[in-house]
Design a protein around this motif. Structure first.
Motif, PDB file in Angstrom:
ATOM      1  N   GLU A  45      17.221  30.026   0.395  1.00 46.32           N
ATOM      2  CA  GLU A  45      17.601  31.131   1.025  1.00 46.32           C
ATOM      3  C   GLU A  45      16.926  31.303   1.955  1.00 46.32           C
ATOM      4  O   GLU A  45      17.116  31.594   3.601  1.00 46.32           O
ATOM      5  CB  GLU A  45      17.762  32.675   0.521  1.00 46.32           C
ATOM      6  N   LEU A  46      14.906  30.973   2.607  1.00 47.23           N
ATOM      7  CA  LEU A  46      14.387  31.577   3.414  1.00 47.23           C
ATOM      8  C   LEU A  46      14.572  30.408   4.418  1.00 47.23           C
ATOM      9  O   LEU A  46      14.322  31.804   5.856  1.00 47.23           O
ATOM     10  CB  LEU A  46      12.944  31.465   2.609  1.00 47.23           C
ATOM     11  N   LYS A  47      15.200  30.004   4.184  1.00 47.44           N
ATOM     12  CA  LYS A  47      15.347  28.809   5.708  1.00 47.44           C
ATOM     13  C   LYS A  47      16.249  29.005   5.940  1.00 47.44           C
ATOM     14  O   LYS A  47      16.755  27.869   7.241  1.00 47.44           O
ATOM     15  CB  LYS A  47      14.834  27.370   4.891  1.00 47.44           C
ATOM     16  N   MET A  51       8.489  37.156  -1.828  1.00 43.93           N
ATOM     17  CA  MET A  51       7.993  36.541  -2.613  1.00 43.93           C
ATOM     18  C   MET A  51       7.461  35.376  -2.100  1.00 43.93           C
ATOM     19  O   MET A  51       8.414  34.703  -0.759  1.00 43.93           O
ATOM     20  CB  MET A  51       8.789  36.354  -3.890  1.00 43.93           C
ATOM     21  N   ASN A  52       6.684  34.572  -2.392  1.00 38.59           N
ATOM     22  CA  ASN A  52       5.935  33.688  -1.649  1.00 38.59           C
ATOM     23  C   ASN A  52       5.959  31.804  -2.536  1.00 38.59           C
ATOM     24  O   ASN A  52       5.965  31.216  -2.215  1.00 38.59           O
ATOM     25  CB  ASN A  52       4.459  33.467  -2.154  1.00 38.59           C
ATOM     26  N   PHE A  53       7.219  31.409  -3.836  1.00 40.07           N
ATOM     27  CA  PHE A  53       7.356  30.701  -3.883  1.00 40.07           C
ATOM     28  C   PHE A  53       8.069  29.315  -2.952  1.00 40.07           C
ATOM     29  O   PHE A  53       8.061  29.722  -2.041  1.00 40.07           O
ATOM     30  CB  PHE A  53       8.937  30.698  -4.606  1.00 40.07           C
ATOM     31  N   GLU A  54       7.780  27.683  -3.257  1.00 40.38           N
ATOM     32  CA  GLU A  54       7.575  27.049  -1.958  1.00 40.38           C
ATOM     33  C   GLU A  54       8.755  27.186  -2.313  1.00 40.38           C
ATOM     34  O   GLU A  54       9.092  26.571  -1.125  1.00 40.38           O
ATOM     35  CB  GLU A  54       6.596  26.183  -2.649  1.00 40.38           C
ATOM     36  N   TYR A  55       9.901  26.962  -3.019  1.00 37.48           N
ATOM     37  CA  TYR A  55      10.929  26.968  -2.639  1.00 37.48           C
ATOM     38  C   TYR A  55      12.004  27.813  -2.977  1.00 37.48           C
ATOM     39  O   TYR A  55      12.792  27.974  -4.534  1.00 37.48           O
ATOM     40  CB  TYR A  55      11.433  25.587  -4.422  1.00 37.48           C
ATOM     41  N   MET A  56      12.302  28.148  -2.237  1.00 40.77           N
ATOM     42  CA  MET A  56      12.881  29.436  -2.005  1.00 40.77           C
ATOM     43  C   MET A  56      14.008  29.149  -0.325  1.00 40.77           C
ATOM     44  O   MET A  56      13.774  29.395   0.778  1.00 40.77           O
ATOM     45  CB  MET A  56      12.458  30.559  -1.964  1.00 40.77           C
TER      46      MET A  56
END
Lengths: 353, 353, 353, 353, 353
Positions: free
Chosen positions: B322-324, B315-320
């Protein structure tokens, strides 16, 4: 190997009355035992030659001749000549595919029955026993030597035994009773087998269970062919007006008749029980499939919608405001959990979990 | 082509007593063989004309007339006139759709039976054999020339044979016995067929197996129609008080009666066995479907949740956050593997793997 | 419309012996035909009034009266009075729901049978034919005019015919024989129908096939009700000691008896065949479902894992080293193809492709 | 409430011959009607006390006593004493769980039959009717007052009626005939019910349909228990040599016998029809499931591959040349459509659409 | 433990006439009760020794001897010697696996029946009761002390009772009637059980329901073996010409015969009902599976296409014009909703929701 698989047609094409041994060949030596007795004396010896029997024809004692093994056709032939037995009877004695029957002749009676024993768990072994009942002689023809007559031998040794005082008809009764008593042992084995299969059906039915059910069914089909003609046979004996059968002894045959009916009825019950077991088995297969279906449905129905939602927010549209929201991502997790809980409850209510 | 498919109604509308050949037409020439014998003499010749039989009427020998092929109605008609046979009997001889039966007349007996042979694996061939038993004559009417009477011919050639010394009733017995003996060959073939189908059912049942079961069942249905009336037929012969049947010969017919009962009982067993085979087949189809379901369920249930998780991190949410994370991706693989292992164990416990 | 659906209770509540026509009403005019014959003469005319029959009572010729149509109760009533027929017999003649039966009275015999014909593929048409057999008269009562007696008429025209020389019992035999002969036509139709359904079952079974099977079954159920009492009926005729039946003619009735048994046995076979066809149909439905399942399973099981892998590399983790690799993408295609090939082989081995 | 659910054991433990009413209690007052008639006179009155019947014992008229309601045991007791009826008969009259039967005594005959009527669509109501046939008296015992005898009353009023000229045996026949005629009404209702269920099965079978089938089956099972013993009952009456039954009247009982056989055969047919309906229902359930499966398979098999392809191009590999192509996206749509069309054709060929 | 599971073969191998107790061993003390009565006197005492019975042999009173418990073989032996009973009868008394039967001897009659009672919901308890009917003595042999004869004792105490005035045959009737009356209690229990299972089947069928059905079926199979021979037994008693049975008492036995037929017919009905219940159960399993399938299909068929569309717009092609459109995202939601609504309607029309 079940009885039906030996060849019924071996003799077809031969003239009637030809003495040929038809049936499974047992690799034992044949053996002729002669037991001669009256109230006071009892002798027991083995002979090689039918001619050795001739002296007994002039005595008043009862002579029981046991032939174990039917390979040596000449023996049967000799008996036929010396005791004036009909050619067709001799032929039937040698053919072990007979069904149990009773035939009356002027000077003798001819009886065929099957001795049953259990070779292993599912295999019933059939031995054809032919009886010739004469005035002072009883001939029994067996396929092979075995111990089924041992209880009779020990009873004969007791000179106070009823048996020693009565005629060849009573000896015949004792022989048939001994053979039919073995049917009850078989019945007990089937009782146990069926009970154990019933337990298996309730706890953990498998394709193996079906196999066992089928094997029992198969054995019962063959068993019935050997046992059910016995009813008619014994009824004929009781109706018979032959002078060779004492009126009092006939009541004893009535006792065997009762036994045979009990065994036959037990076998009818088994058939019904087995039909019931098949129904349970088939419905258990359906139930299992239903179980599989439910697991698939629950998994798929919960995750497929969730995957769709995740897919939506994986799209690359430039204008998707939710994606910029500070709490979008956690909010979505709330949605994920909410949907799952809702669906789980739904399936719970359907009793699928 | 099974018997039932030739036309039963071919003759409807004709007056009773009309001599018309009804049944499958065999393209053979008809053939009349005459065998004339007594203790000391035996002649065997082929005739073209029924009138050639007339001289035999005044001799004491036994004359056996074999008519192969029923196309030439005039032959049957001639026999009817010279030997005074009832019109309905002549009609029945020509109609090969008869069921086995026995009819008593003052001067002769009429018997219809079916000779059975195996054309190929599943096809039983039926030939109607009609017998007329007179005082010094036996007529046999067959649909076509074949070898079924060969064993009788060779026995007749032996002038010490029992057969040469006895009357037409014994010849009739020998003919019927020869035909019924062939039933055992058929029985053996069915035994083998059923056993091979049973093996196939346990190893690898297919739609083809069901087909075979069905074909056997079909043949048995038709077979029963030809064999089971034989019991009644033979019982009637034994009860018959006709002077054409010697009391001693009747016991021989009792022997055929026993054979027929054995064949009938075997066929009853086959019916039960086949019913059991159908049950196994049907449950094997269900089991296979269950197998398919399980494979689908295992695949779908393992990968659908994983795909969902992968979808979440696509998904493309700005605030995720975990992705970082540095170890986010490997950690997720750990989750993937963990979920898979857990589910595999779950299915293992359910015995689906 | 099948017989059972017309109303069996129409007459309930009326006093016994009330003459009321019960059954399907045929919209034909009733018609009375009188055929009077002996060896040398034959007249055939249509009358309007039962009184016209009275002159025949004093002649020696045989008079056959055919009543087509039962709506005009007064005709039946008049016959009852002039020929002294029991009230219950008259009542039964008018009620077309009778089952075939034979009743003996001092001066006449009463026979009810069903003439069967095929309306269209699956619909058997039933016509009740009642027969009164008197010393010099035969009455036949039919529901409607049709051609079933035409073969008898043409035979009567031939003055050399057997029929012209014999009594009313032989005429009765000829009538019944003509009706029963039609049963064979029906049997042939069923033979063909069943064979065509069997072919359909093997090539392409559909819900329509089941429907056809069910219709055949249904017709057989009703057919049996009309045909099977015929056995008993004909056995009673043969046992009958009525002076109206010549001993010689009884043998002819024995011939019809044989025919009826053949038809009855054929119908038993059909029942068994149809049971077998149902089994095949049901297993074909299961097999089809299994086929569907396999297609679904193969598609889903191959693409679901691939979709998961694609999903993994669609994730947006910052640290996913594979994404930067020069050959990552082609390598992944190799994985895709490898997984597919592996699974296809797996399903191939399971025989699902 | 079906008959079988009232308590069969209510009386167990009481001495035999104890007069106790066993069965459903009807809340009606009991009522005793006396109809006294001969050719010229007819009186009809209601009495309270059995003693009022005594004067009729010395007249020559026929006296029909109808007792509606069995609660007052003293009435039965009084009849027993004044008319010398066996204690066990009195006991049976009071116990409404009897099966139809016929018992002969020196001075009277005892008959039990069941009057059947339809309470609502599926519920058959059973009323036990006991008959005592004496020389000049007929007693009928019914459970409750109702109109089943009304047609008989109106016939009695007609002094030209057959009934007025004949004895108690003919009255008994008329009573039984009236009761059995009602069976045909029931038969018609079942005919209609079964036809409507058959229509439903072909158009839109539901679990409700199965329920209806099962209810009909259930009623038939209980019905058979009341109707089938009637055959034996009527055969016994016809065989009876009691002086109370006129030889001529027995032929009338033969007529009821025919009716009962027709009803019994109809019920056998229903059983077969219902078995067929169950088969259709079960196969329709399977067919529906197959239908569901096909929809799922078509949807899943088309979209799962497409989703995979979309997933591939959602991956984030750096080097995915297709993503840069100018016509990549439209080309992919072409692929999507191509794959769909191909699969749709595939399923079309399999006849799944 | 059901009867069939105790060992039928315990005695095999022993000489006929050996007195050995075969069957379940009850741990009660044996007890011998003697009731001696005539019109005016009644004594009731317990004895320890068969010799105490000898004085009664010379009186005119009726002596009823009740033996509770069969462990002490010497008692049976003593009775055999003092009352001259056949050895096979003594043997049968001791073997509790007998089927109900009736045997006639010159001086006594021997009857075996089964007393049935309900141990708990599904378990029928069987007690074998043997009766010896002599001129002035009745012996009853029971397996264990219980209360089944209590109603007879209380009736005997009443010196106006019928029983006190009649012979040993009437006492025998009373004993058998008392035992058979208990069968109705059993019948009522089965009625209730079957009704409750039928309710469960319609409301909420589970694997447990199938189990219950199977247990009832099982019990019925064993029950039939004990009850159905009673018909023959009672018919034989009625046909018997023994002087020990008064012609008038035989009519009473006819009453028990009726009861037994009613119980037997009820059990036949149960069998049919249970077959119907199995059909309902199996179809309910299929219906449930179909239900599961529909849920899966609806979920999967709606979300799989949507997921595909979301997947398409998650692709990373550089040239995907839709992604840049201002209203692309909301428009897609419109598509999502549109597709869902369309499919929901489609499934609604198919009646799957």
């Amino acid at each position: 190997m079940s009885e039906s698989l030996s060849y019924a047609s071996e003799k077809s094409g031969l003239p009637p009355g030809s003495l040929v041994h038809v049936g499974e060949v047992h690799k034992h030596e044949h053996k002729i035992t002669v037991i001669d007795y009256d109230k006071s004396t009892l002798t027991n010896r083995t002979i090689k030659n039918i001619e050795e029997l001739l002296p007994y024809q002039s005595t008043d004692t009862i002579t029981w001749v046991i032939i174990d093994g039917l390979q040596d056709v000449s023996i049967i032939d000799a008996i036929g000549q010396h005791f004036d037995i009909h050619a067709l009877v001799l032929e039937d004695i040698l053919n072990t595919h007979q069904r149990p029957k009773f035939e009356e002749f002027d000077d003798y009676l001819y009886i065929v029955i099957k001795a049953l024993s259990l070779a292993d768990e599912f295999n019933v072994e059939y031995e054809q026993v032919s009886l010739l009942l004469l005035d002072k002689f009883v001939f029994t023809f067996k396929e092979k030597p075995d111990a089924i007559f041992d209880p009779i031998f020990s009873r004969l040794n007791n000179d106070k035994s009823h048996l020693r005082n009565l005629g060849t008809d009573y000896l015949t009764y004792i022989i048939m009773d001994t053979i039919v008593d073995e049917y009850f042992t078989l019945q007990d084995t089937f009782d146990e087998l069926i009970e154990s299969v019933e337990d298996e059906l309730l706890s953990d039915p498998s394709a193996q269970t079906l196999n066992t059910i089928q094997k029992i069914k198969r054995e019962l089909i063959f068993l019935r062919r050997s046992v059910s003609p016995m009813r008619e046979l014994l009824a004929s004996i009781q109706r018979s007006e032959s002078q060779l059968l004492n009126e009092k002894t006939k009541r004893y045959f009535g006792d065997i008749y009762d036994h045979v009916i009990r065994v036959t009825e037990a076998m009818e019950s088994y058939r019904d029980l087995i039909a019931g077991m098949l129904d349970i088995y088939l419905s258990s297969v359906s139930n299992k499939m239903n179980e599989t279906m439910k697991v698939l449905t629950v998994f798929a129905s919960i995750f497929i919608p969730l995957t769709f939602i995740a897919g939506v927010y994986g799209m690359n549209f430039e204008y998707m405001p939710e994606l910029k929201w500070r709490w979008g991502y956690p909010a979505l997790w709330a949605v994920f959990i909410g949907v799952s809980v809702f669906l789980l409850r739904f399936f719970k209510k359907k009793n699928w979990l």
